[in-house]
Design a protein around this motif. Structure first.
Motif, PDB file in Angstrom:
ATOM      1  N   ASP A  82       1.370   6.902  -6.405  1.00  0.00           N
ATOM      2  CA  ASP A  82       1.416   5.721  -7.270  1.00  0.00           C
ATOM      3  C   ASP A  82       0.044   5.201  -7.637  1.00  0.00           C
ATOM      4  O   ASP A  82      -0.125   4.590  -8.689  1.00  0.00           O
TER       5      ASP A  82
ATOM      6  N   VAL B 286       0.823  -1.216   0.000  1.00  0.00           N
ATOM      7  CA  VAL B 286       0.000   0.000   0.000  1.00  0.00           C
ATOM      8  C   VAL B 286       0.855   1.263   0.000  1.00  0.00           C
ATOM      9  O   VAL B 286       0.342   2.355  -0.266  1.00  0.00           O
ATOM     10  N   ALA B 287       2.128   1.152   0.324  1.00  0.00           N
ATOM     11  CA  ALA B 287       2.987   2.337   0.323  1.00  0.00           C
ATOM     12  C   ALA B 287       4.429   1.888   0.120  1.00  0.00           C
ATOM     13  O   ALA B 287       4.809   0.764   0.472  1.00  0.00           O
ATOM     14  N   ARG B 288       5.213   2.780  -0.469  1.00  0.00           N
ATOM     15  CA  ARG B 288       6.580   2.448  -0.856  1.00  0.00           C
ATOM     16  C   ARG B 288       7.437   3.670  -0.562  1.00  0.00           C
ATOM     17  O   ARG B 288       7.132   4.771  -1.024  1.00  0.00           O
TER      18      ARG B 288
ATOM     19  N   TYR C 102      -5.264   5.811   6.854  1.00  0.00           N
ATOM     20  CA  TYR C 102      -4.484   4.703   6.312  1.00  0.00           C
ATOM     21  C   TYR C 102      -4.332   4.934   4.811  1.00  0.00           C
ATOM     22  O   TYR C 102      -5.274   5.399   4.160  1.00  0.00           O
ATOM     23  N   PRO C 103      -3.182   4.579   4.259  1.00  0.00           N
ATOM     24  CA  PRO C 103      -3.001   4.726   2.807  1.00  0.00           C
ATOM     25  C   PRO C 103      -3.701   3.597   2.050  1.00  0.00           C
ATOM     26  O   PRO C 103      -3.069   2.655   1.573  1.00  0.00           O
ATOM     27  N   VAL C 104      -5.010   3.719   1.953  1.00  0.00           N
ATOM     28  CA  VAL C 104      -5.837   2.674   1.321  1.00  0.00           C
ATOM     29  C   VAL C 104      -5.376   2.424  -0.116  1.00  0.00           C
ATOM     30  O   VAL C 104      -5.094   3.371  -0.850  1.00  0.00           O
ATOM     31  N   PHE C 105      -5.296   1.155  -0.519  1.00  0.00           N
ATOM     32  CA  PHE C 105      -5.041   0.849  -1.928  1.00  0.00           C
ATOM     33  C   PHE C 105      -6.378   0.694  -2.649  1.00  0.00           C
ATOM     34  O   PHE C 105      -7.229  -0.097  -2.242  1.00  0.00           O
TER      35      PHE C 105
ATOM     36  N   SER D 217      -0.363   8.391   0.737  1.00  0.00           N
ATOM     37  CA  SER D 217       1.021   8.583   1.161  1.00  0.00           C
ATOM     38  C   SER D 217       1.975   8.625  -0.022  1.00  0.00           C
ATOM     39  O   SER D 217       3.187   8.555   0.154  1.00  0.00           O
TER      40      SER D 217
ATOM     41  N   ARG E  99       7.679   4.314   9.569  1.00  0.00           N
ATOM     42  CA  ARG E  99       6.737   3.276   9.173  1.00  0.00           C
ATOM     43  C   ARG E  99       6.104   3.706   7.856  1.00  0.00           C
ATOM     44  O   ARG E  99       6.629   3.450   6.800  1.00  0.00           O
ATOM     45  N   SER E 100       4.970   4.378   7.927  1.00  0.00           N
ATOM     46  CA  SER E 100       4.302   4.842   6.720  1.00  0.00           C
ATOM     47  C   SER E 100       4.385   6.366   6.691  1.00  0.00           C
ATOM     48  O   SER E 100       4.834   7.011   7.628  1.00  0.00           O
TER      49      SER E 100
ATOM     50  N   VAL F 120       5.335  -0.940   2.666  1.00  0.00           N
ATOM     51  CA  VAL F 120       4.347  -1.265   3.692  1.00  0.00           C
ATOM     52  C   VAL F 120       3.261  -2.103   3.038  1.00  0.00           C
ATOM     53  O   VAL F 120       2.727  -1.727   1.985  1.00  0.00           O
ATOM     54  N   ALA F 121       2.931  -3.246   3.651  1.00  0.00           N
ATOM     55  CA  ALA F 121       1.830  -4.083   3.176  1.00  0.00           C
ATOM     56  C   ALA F 121       0.689  -4.034   4.186  1.00  0.00           C
ATOM     57  O   ALA F 121       0.892  -3.723   5.368  1.00  0.00           O
TER      58      ALA F 121
ATOM     59  N   THR G 269       5.869  -3.551   7.895  1.00  0.00           N
ATOM     60  CA  THR G 269       6.988  -2.827   7.292  1.00  0.00           C
ATOM     61  C   THR G 269       7.995  -3.859   6.801  1.00  0.00           C
ATOM     62  O   THR G 269       8.484  -4.674   7.583  1.00  0.00           O
TER      63      THR G 269
ATOM     64  N   HIS H  68      -0.192  -2.530   9.434  1.00  0.00           N
ATOM     65  CA  HIS H  68       0.990  -2.275   8.612  1.00  0.00           C
ATOM     66  C   HIS H  68       2.029  -3.362   8.871  1.00  0.00           C
ATOM     67  O   HIS H  68       2.398  -3.582  10.027  1.00  0.00           O
TER      68      HIS H  68
END
Lengths: 335, 335
Positions: free
Chosen positions: B105, A242-244, B76-79, B102, B125-126, A250-251, A289, A287
């Motif tokens: 992409d 979900v974030a890079r 939260y960085p929702v996908f 965040s 973390r995020s 971060v998954a 990491t 999260h």
């Protein structure tokens, strides 16, 4: 596509795990611990693969699994208050039920109930010293219970160099407990032990019954203990990146999916079987990491939890490759 | 008597926690994080005590809390895959919904959706580096989103000597992020931060909004961090001593009730508030091994979990002193 995060079972690997482990335990009665999967679908497969019955941790788990199994062992020193006594009486009237006792302080008022005396195999958690087992068994008999034998759980097998030693400790202490019962004129027909990490060290000279739990799925702990390889693991969490950021991604699988278990020997909070160099260096509720791995946002990854029993108990259902989902029928059955 | 183990809420202490913390945050919009309690009953009380809305961690939590709250922030960085995009569109049509981003992409295809840019407050973390926030905000605007501001979570406040520092780190990075937006001509109307351990250090010069979560119940982590005392803790696990051995007792609350969270600074796997010298030295799925405490089998004890968010998410309902149980309505809402 099912939304992430979710738990995914490979039923082919699961059946292979049942077949391989039950074969490795040939000559012993296999009574798998259902706390790992909490699922009637899995229980049916264990019974079809030769299990003599099931182990459970709580009376409420026994109530659930009584739907598919008529021979249940509550491998726990249940405390018998009035409410639990009534439930155990009702259940013992429907199935062959055995419960654990680890002392004489609060023996159940359930005449004719089968019990096994819990023995400490050197783990220092629950279970009486082996030398006390005969005294406890005699008191249980005097209280109208049927003493079938003794049991232990060698949890100290969860250590990279402790698997063989824990199995040996368990066999030694259970043998002493059998002698302690014999000195009271009581024959231990059942000598029940075992854990997944100690399967290959099962002592057939002492044990009559084995209770593996995690073997059905496997998990990252078992891989890092050396019990199985990632190719044997039948359950993983499907997550999405979900974030890079610089040096990490971060998954969306955190401790509310994977569980927060992190033994001292673990390399992280779970493993990515398709990316052996990746490490889950931190885990929050939602999260993971991940370092040593890079992928675009939106990439799906498989994560093998450290402790599959915890992960399953957080889910209401398990997705299954090539089949409809299986319910986690006994999720949250703690009482 | 309700069978053990179970979770028990003291609603008087809970209301006191709401009143005290909301007062301590006077001048800031308070948007409590509902992931802690996952309960509509608690959410109603937070809103009655002056919360402007709720924070949630997942879209499914937002769907649950939309029943009692019309102003929700998914922190939260929702996908946004197709399934989640459809759900967010539906929800945004019913309530005032804001989500976190965040990076650039995978911006949501939900025209007019409110977003806050997540900023890393030094936790690692995020969240994007503060200097990137303006670029991300501009891209979001160009994609048809409404950028309301920035947010962070200072999770490194979970350290005995880190609470003030984490709050300062967060304020500094959020202020930088606000400047980064301003450089793109974007005004950050919302600057949202906070965690329970850093409440007393909230920087009113930077923040406009605060998102405490654990404050509603408190837990052993908060006590050991020095945020609250045991007299403030409004949720405990009621357990029974099921076995007693030389030097230890075993209670029937394990990691499937308390959660397995054990930060490095913790004194054990939870605490017995009525027995300050007791330590939970080991935790299995259904066993708490307790030293420094002795009591007969059958004794009921209260255990305060290390991390209440984990414990609540393992339960289907909360017992309540003097009232009917409250449902954990959003238990397991991870997607």
């Amino acid at each position: 596509m099912t939304a992430t995060p979710h738990l995914l079972v490979d039923p082919v690997r699961l059946e292979a795990n049942l077949a391989r482990t039950h074969a490795a335990l040939a000559g012993l009665a296999v009574r798998p611990h259902a706390k790992t999967h909490k699922s009637l679908e899995v229980a049916r497969r264990q019974l079809a693969a030769g299990a003599v019955g099931l182990s459970v941790a709580t009376v409420s788990e026994a109530e659930v699994f009584a739907r598919v199994c008529d021979d249940l062992f509550v491998a726990y020193p249940v405390f018998f208050d009035a409410e639990r006594t009534a439930r155990v009486r009702a259940l013992a009237g429907r199935v062959r039920l055995t419960v654990g006792i680890s002392g004489t302080d609060a023996l159940p008022d359930v005449p004719g109930l089968r019990v096994l005396v819990e023995v400490d195999p050197g783990m220092g958690r629950s279970g009486a010293p082996a030398a006390d087992a005969g005294r406890i068994a005699a008191a249980a008999q005097a209280a109208g219970l049927v003493v079938d034998g003794v049991f232990a759980f060698p949890g100290h097998s969860y250590s990279p160099d402790g698997r063989a030693r824990a199995a040996a400790d368990e066999a030694r202490e259970l043998a002493r407990a059998v002698e302690s019962l014999a000195a009271q004129g009581i024959t231990a027909r059942v000598v029940s032990g075992g854990s997944t990490p100690s399967v290959e060290f099962a002592d057939r000279g002492v044990l009559t019954e084995y209770r593996p739990g995690v073997y059905v799925f496997g998990d990252a702990q078992q891989v890092e203990l050396g019990t199985v390889t990632f190719d044997d693991v039948a359950l993983s969490v499907v997550a999405t990146v979900v974030a890079r950021f610089e040096g990490r991604v971060v998954a969306d699988a955190g401790s509310k999916v994977l569980g927060a278990d992190r033994p001292a020997y673990a390399s992280g909070f779970g493993r990515l079987p398709d990316h052996p160099g990746a490490r889950i260096t931190a885990l929050s509720e939602h999260h993971a990491t991940i370092t040593g791995f890079d992928a675009p946002v939106g990439t799906r990854v498989r994560i093998v939890p450290n402790h599959v029993c915890s992960a399953v108990n957080l889910a209401d259902e398990l997705q299954v490759v090539g089949a409809q989902p299986w319910r986690v029928d006994a999720r949250g059955c703690n009482v």
